[in-house]
Design a protein around this motif. Sequence first.
Motif, mmCIF file in Angstrom:
data_model
loop_
_atom_site.group_PDB
_atom_site.id
_atom_site.type_symbol
_atom_site.label_atom_id
_atom_site.label_comp_id
_atom_site.label_asym_id
_atom_site.label_seq_id
_atom_site.Cartn_x
_atom_site.Cartn_y
_atom_site.Cartn_z
ATOM 1 N N ALA A 49 0.832 -1.204 0.000
ATOM 2 C CA ALA A 49 0.000 0.000 0.000
ATOM 3 C C ALA A 49 0.868 1.256 0.000
ATOM 4 O O ALA A 49 0.541 2.249 -0.661
ATOM 5 N N LYS A 50 1.993 1.210 0.714
ATOM 6 C CA LYS A 50 2.915 2.347 0.701
ATOM 7 C C LYS A 50 3.513 2.546 -0.687
ATOM 8 O O LYS A 50 3.704 3.692 -1.136
ATOM 9 N N ALA A 51 3.804 1.448 -1.364
ATOM 10 C CA ALA A 51 4.330 1.540 -2.730
ATOM 11 C C ALA A 51 3.286 2.140 -3.669
ATOM 12 O O ALA A 51 3.616 2.967 -4.541
ATOM 13 N N GLU A 52 2.019 1.748 -3.499
ATOM 14 C CA GLU A 52 0.953 2.311 -4.324
ATOM 15 C C GLU A 52 0.790 3.810 -4.064
ATOM 16 O O GLU A 52 0.515 4.588 -4.988
ATOM 17 N N LEU A 53 0.988 4.212 -2.817
ATOM 18 C CA LEU A 53 0.917 5.636 -2.477
ATOM 19 C C LEU A 53 2.041 6.402 -3.166
ATOM 20 O O LEU A 53 1.835 7.510 -3.682
ATOM 21 N N LEU A 54 3.226 5.791 -3.198
ATOM 22 C CA LEU A 54 4.358 6.426 -3.876
ATOM 23 C C LEU A 54 4.090 6.561 -5.369
ATOM 24 O O LEU A 54 4.425 7.581 -5.984
ATOM 25 N N PHE A 73 -6.170 3.889 1.142
ATOM 26 C CA PHE A 73 -5.823 2.470 1.101
ATOM 27 C C PHE A 73 -4.588 2.171 1.944
ATOM 28 O O PHE A 73 -4.446 1.075 2.492
ATOM 29 N N ASN A 74 -3.693 3.144 2.058
ATOM 30 C CA ASN A 74 -2.506 2.958 2.891
ATOM 31 C C ASN A 74 -2.911 2.818 4.357
ATOM 32 O O ASN A 74 -2.406 1.943 5.076
ATOM 33 N N THR A 75 -3.840 3.670 4.789
ATOM 34 C CA THR A 75 -4.344 3.567 6.161
ATOM 35 C C THR A 75 -5.201 2.313 6.333
ATOM 36 O O THR A 75 -5.155 1.642 7.372
ATOM 37 N N MET A 76 -5.979 1.990 5.300
ATOM 38 C CA MET A 76 -6.845 0.816 5.367
ATOM 39 C C MET A 76 -6.030 -0.467 5.470
ATOM 40 O O MET A 76 -6.478 -1.444 6.084
ATOM 41 N N ALA A 77 -4.827 -0.490 4.884
ATOM 42 C CA ALA A 77 -3.988 -1.693 4.945
ATOM 43 C C ALA A 77 -3.638 -2.042 6.392
ATOM 44 O O ALA A 77 -3.594 -3.221 6.763
ATOM 45 N N VAL A 78 -3.412 -1.013 7.210
ATOM 46 C CA VAL A 78 -3.123 -1.256 8.629
ATOM 47 C C VAL A 78 -4.349 -1.835 9.320
ATOM 48 O O VAL A 78 -4.255 -2.762 10.137
ATOM 49 N N THR A 79 -5.521 -1.308 8.976
ATOM 50 C CA THR A 79 -6.757 -1.812 9.566
ATOM 51 C C THR A 79 -7.051 -3.235 9.097
ATOM 52 O O THR A 79 -7.513 -4.073 9.884
ATOM 53 N N GLU A 80 -6.797 -3.508 7.835
ATOM 54 C CA GLU A 80 -6.978 -4.874 7.327
ATOM 55 C C GLU A 80 -6.043 -5.838 8.044
ATOM 56 O O GLU A 80 -6.411 -6.986 8.310
ATOM 57 N N GLN A 81 -4.839 -5.369 8.348
ATOM 58 C CA GLN A 81 -3.907 -6.214 9.105
ATOM 59 C C GLN A 81 -4.500 -6.560 10.468
ATOM 60 O O GLN A 81 -4.436 -7.712 10.909
ATOM 61 N N ARG A 82 -5.086 -5.571 11.135
ATOM 62 C CA ARG A 82 -5.706 -5.824 12.430
ATOM 63 C C ARG A 82 -6.826 -6.850 12.314
ATOM 64 O O ARG A 82 -6.970 -7.739 13.162
ATOM 65 N N ALA A 83 -7.635 -6.733 11.264
ATOM 66 C CA ALA A 83 -8.752 -7.669 11.072
ATOM 67 C C ALA A 83 -8.249 -9.088 10.862
ATOM 68 O O ALA A 83 -8.770 -10.045 11.455
ATOM 69 N N VAL A 84 -7.220 -9.231 10.025
ATOM 70 C CA VAL A 84 -6.667 -10.567 9.751
ATOM 71 C C VAL A 84 -6.039 -11.155 11.001
ATOM 72 O O VAL A 84 -6.275 -12.325 11.353
ATOM 73 N N VAL A 85 -5.242 -10.350 11.702
ATOM 74 C CA VAL A 85 -4.568 -10.842 12.913
ATOM 75 C C VAL A 85 -5.586 -11.137 14.010
ATOM 76 O O VAL A 85 -5.434 -12.102 14.768
ATOM 77 N N ASN A 86 -6.631 -10.332 14.100
ATOM 78 C CA ASN A 86 -7.686 -10.571 15.093
ATOM 79 C C ASN A 86 -8.306 -11.954 14.903
ATOM 80 O O ASN A 86 -8.487 -12.711 15.872
ATOM 81 N N ASN A 87 -8.611 -12.310 13.652
ATOM 82 C CA ASN A 87 -9.177 -13.636 13.365
ATOM 83 C C ASN A 87 -8.154 -14.739 13.592
ATOM 84 O O ASN A 87 -8.488 -15.821 14.101
ATOM 85 N N PHE A 113 -13.464 3.121 5.300
ATOM 86 C CA PHE A 113 -12.426 3.502 4.334
ATOM 87 C C PHE A 113 -12.917 3.292 2.903
ATOM 88 O O PHE A 113 -12.647 4.118 2.013
ATOM 89 N N LYS A 114 -13.624 2.186 2.681
ATOM 90 C CA LYS A 114 -14.144 1.926 1.342
ATOM 91 C C LYS A 114 -15.126 3.022 0.924
ATOM 92 O O LYS A 114 -15.116 3.472 -0.230
ATOM 93 N N LEU A 115 -15.960 3.457 1.863
ATOM 94 C CA LEU A 115 -16.919 4.520 1.554
ATOM 95 C C LEU A 115 -16.198 5.829 1.237
ATOM 96 O O LEU A 115 -16.616 6.574 0.339
ATOM 97 N N ASP A 116 -15.130 6.115 1.974
ATOM 98 C CA ASP A 116 -14.356 7.325 1.687
ATOM 99 C C ASP A 116 -13.759 7.266 0.286
ATOM 100 O O ASP A 116 -13.774 8.261 -0.451
ATOM 101 N N ALA A 117 -13.215 6.100 -0.072
ATOM 102 C CA ALA A 117 -12.631 5.943 -1.409
ATOM 103 C C ALA A 117 -13.701 6.039 -2.489
ATOM 104 O O ALA A 117 -13.474 6.650 -3.551
ATOM 105 N N LEU A 118 -14.873 5.464 -2.228
ATOM 106 C CA LEU A 118 -15.961 5.528 -3.212
ATOM 107 C C LEU A 118 -16.515 6.945 -3.345
ATOM 108 O O LEU A 118 -16.965 7.344 -4.428
#
Length: 460
Positions: A43-48, A139-153, A287-292
């Motif tokens: 996500a950081k690479a995509e931001l760059l 999406f860069n910020t969302m990637a951190v949140t997605e990490q939390r969701a995956v690790v939580n499960n 985050f998805k709503l913000d992007a949309l």
Amino acid sequence: MLYTRSAGQTRDSIPELNAEEVLEIVRKHHPVARQTDLHIDQAKAELLVARGAFDPVISAYLSRKRFAGTNYYQQTSPQITIPTWFGIEIQSGLENLRGSRLDPTMTAGKSSYIGVTVPLAKDLLMDKRRAALKQARIFNTMAVTEQRAVVNNLLMDAMDAYWLWVRSYQIFKIVENTVLINQRRLDLVRQSFQNGETAAIDTVEALAQLQSFQYQQNERWLEFQNTGLELSAFLWTKDTEPYDLPVTVIPQGGWENEEAVKNFNTSLEELLSVANKSHPELQIYDFKLDALDIEKKLKFQMLLPKADFTYNHLSKDYGIVSSEYLTPFFDNNYRYGFKFALPLRLSEGRGEYRKAKIKIESTRLDLDQKRLSVQVKVKSYYNELTNLRNQIALQSNNYINYQRLVQAEEAKLESGESSLFLINTRENKALEAQQKLLELKTKYFKTIYALQWSAGLLAL
């Protein structure tokens, strides 16, 4: 080593493992947890990449024509273009044009210019570059949140495996202890038979009971080994190598007084509030709503006419800002252009804008459904936790009563008023009650972790 802990070598130097150590190992070393770090890097690479759309661009145009001994033209035109956040582009360049057959609209010799291109309608408030950069930041910020969701499960799956492992070991120890008790009882019955105090059939009764428990012991040992293998699937070394949990490692003593769970929040209202505000799976939808929403603003631009105005200030030689050529904008030494385009039916623009609005509405419905699902899970685990507290209290009293019955039956046997068969019957019931109590207790601790997971707190 899988883990190092000064207190790791405890009773009789037997290595022990507790729930918090399992969570720490999974967080640090599990491939899935590490893979989420790669998603953040991506996500950081995509931001760059998105930021690259605002990089200044240097270009040059070189051209020459010579035919039949005639030098038609020779042109050298380097240029730098600087995009800005507000859709305006600044450009500046030099031109060197020589030859005998030049376009009369071109200026012979050396000249220079500096100017801007301004969108007056479409792309004024939003364009592809700004949309891509804004979305990349989201999406860069969302990637951190997605990490939390995956690790939580992932951590919840690890806790499921851990508490099954704890339960199987503790039940094995109960049966193992029962085997020892019945072995001593068999020895006593045999001695009583040899002394002529009991009948031979009593030794058969005691032996059958012992063999029944020995069979259960083997079954429970196998279960402990297999649950250890399931737990091993979550245990990896710091070198990302799978780790097979040895059968010599056991659950930490005093697991019923797990310190970590004492700091867990078990208030229903507070958990629902926290889940609604910070559950990673809900935040992902935000985050998805913000992007949309950014995409909708971009699609709206397709409903506007394309109207771009370009203005360049011109100078002789390479003195771009020479005072000799500074004049009012439309007085002298300038070049401007205006470009206008508008699809008559705006079919593509109306269709794309409608699609963007539908995506937002669909995502909002998904968010509402996910929010309800999270609330149901939190309430469900809270109800289960409350019920388990009551069940444990009831089952504890039930187990105590069965123990009393066994003790009473043994006392009656000593006075000749009972039989070994009745003692065995009482003992079987007491063993069942003890195992049931243990299952409830391990399920209780697993449910505490599940309650934290349902609120999205386990990965914090």
